[in-house]
Motif scaffolding. Structure first.
Motif, PDB file in Angstrom:
ATOM      1  N   THR A  94       0.862  -1.173   0.000  1.00  0.00           N
ATOM      2  CA  THR A  94       0.000   0.000   0.000  1.00  0.00           C
ATOM      3  C   THR A  94       0.904   1.231   0.000  1.00  0.00           C
ATOM      4  O   THR A  94       2.129   1.111   0.076  1.00  0.00           O
ATOM      5  CB  THR A  94      -0.914   0.036   1.235  1.00  0.00           C
ATOM      6  OG1 THR A  94      -0.092   0.125   2.406  1.00  0.00           O
ATOM      7  CG2 THR A  94      -1.788  -1.210   1.321  1.00  0.00           C
ATOM      8  N   THR A  95       0.301   2.397  -0.077  1.00  0.00           N
ATOM      9  CA  THR A  95       1.092   3.618  -0.025  1.00  0.00           C
ATOM     10  C   THR A  95       1.845   3.715   1.294  1.00  0.00           C
ATOM     11  O   THR A  95       3.022   4.089   1.329  1.00  0.00           O
ATOM     12  CB  THR A  95       0.179   4.849  -0.193  1.00  0.00           C
ATOM     13  OG1 THR A  95      -0.544   4.719  -1.406  1.00  0.00           O
ATOM     14  CG2 THR A  95       0.982   6.131  -0.210  1.00  0.00           C
ATOM     15  N   THR A 108       2.815   1.234   3.424  1.00  0.00           N
ATOM     16  CA  THR A 108       3.912   0.282   3.580  1.00  0.00           C
ATOM     17  C   THR A 108       5.060   0.572   2.615  1.00  0.00           C
ATOM     18  O   THR A 108       6.222   0.370   2.965  1.00  0.00           O
ATOM     19  CB  THR A 108       3.426  -1.165   3.381  1.00  0.00           C
ATOM     20  OG1 THR A 108       2.824  -1.284   2.098  1.00  0.00           O
ATOM     21  CG2 THR A 108       2.461  -1.570   4.473  1.00  0.00           C
ATOM     22  N   GLU A 159      -1.122  10.125   4.962  1.00  0.00           N
ATOM     23  CA  GLU A 159      -2.010   8.961   4.835  1.00  0.00           C
ATOM     24  C   GLU A 159      -2.698   8.644   6.166  1.00  0.00           C
ATOM     25  O   GLU A 159      -3.893   8.355   6.203  1.00  0.00           O
ATOM     26  CB  GLU A 159      -1.231   7.743   4.352  1.00  0.00           C
ATOM     27  CG  GLU A 159      -0.875   7.775   2.889  1.00  0.00           C
ATOM     28  CD  GLU A 159      -2.089   7.619   2.008  1.00  0.00           C
ATOM     29  OE1 GLU A 159      -2.943   6.774   2.306  1.00  0.00           O
ATOM     30  OE2 GLU A 159      -2.176   8.359   1.017  1.00  0.00           O
TER      31      GLU A 159
END
Length: 123
Positions: free
Chosen positions: A52-53, A55, A109
């Protein structure tokens, strides 16, 4: 144990009246090598999480931190642990900038996720 070395900078006019000085020694850069192990463990753990963004940015941040533990340097005195091109000021500052940008993306995020939770609770 590795030694801390000061990079040699050629002087335009050598002064023969000054005696050569010993480069400053310190344990801090060598002790930073210990930080590689927790960073590599965290990086290995993040590799097994879905991409994901959050991680991906965490992988960049932790990977650069591990790199900077292997190649620490002090800019004002040009003191490095390993005198290679990987210890250049330009390269390490470029990596530090990428690390800071990835940290800010992670922060945005998390803030977006927290804000979306509050918006759905008030609706």
């Amino acid at each position: 144990m590795s030694t801390v070395r000061k990079r040699t900078v050629p002087s335009p006019s050598p002064d023969s009246t000054t005696a050569p000085t010993e480069p400053p020694t310190t344990i801090i850069p060598a002790a930073m090598s210990i930080g590689v192990f927790p960073n590599l463990y965290l990086f290995w753990t993040l590799l097994h999480l879905p991409a994901t963004t959050l991680t991906t940015c965490a992988r960049i941040f932790i990977g650069i931190n591990a790199f900077r533990c292997i190649f620490p340097n002090r800019y004002n005195d040009n003191i490095v642990l390993h005198d290679t091109i990987l210890s250049s000021i330009f390269f390490t500052r470029l990596l530090a900038t990428l690390s800071e940008v990835s940290w800010l993306v992670m922060l945005s995020e998390v803030a977006r996720d927290l804000n979306s939770g509050q918006l759905s609770a008030t609706s």
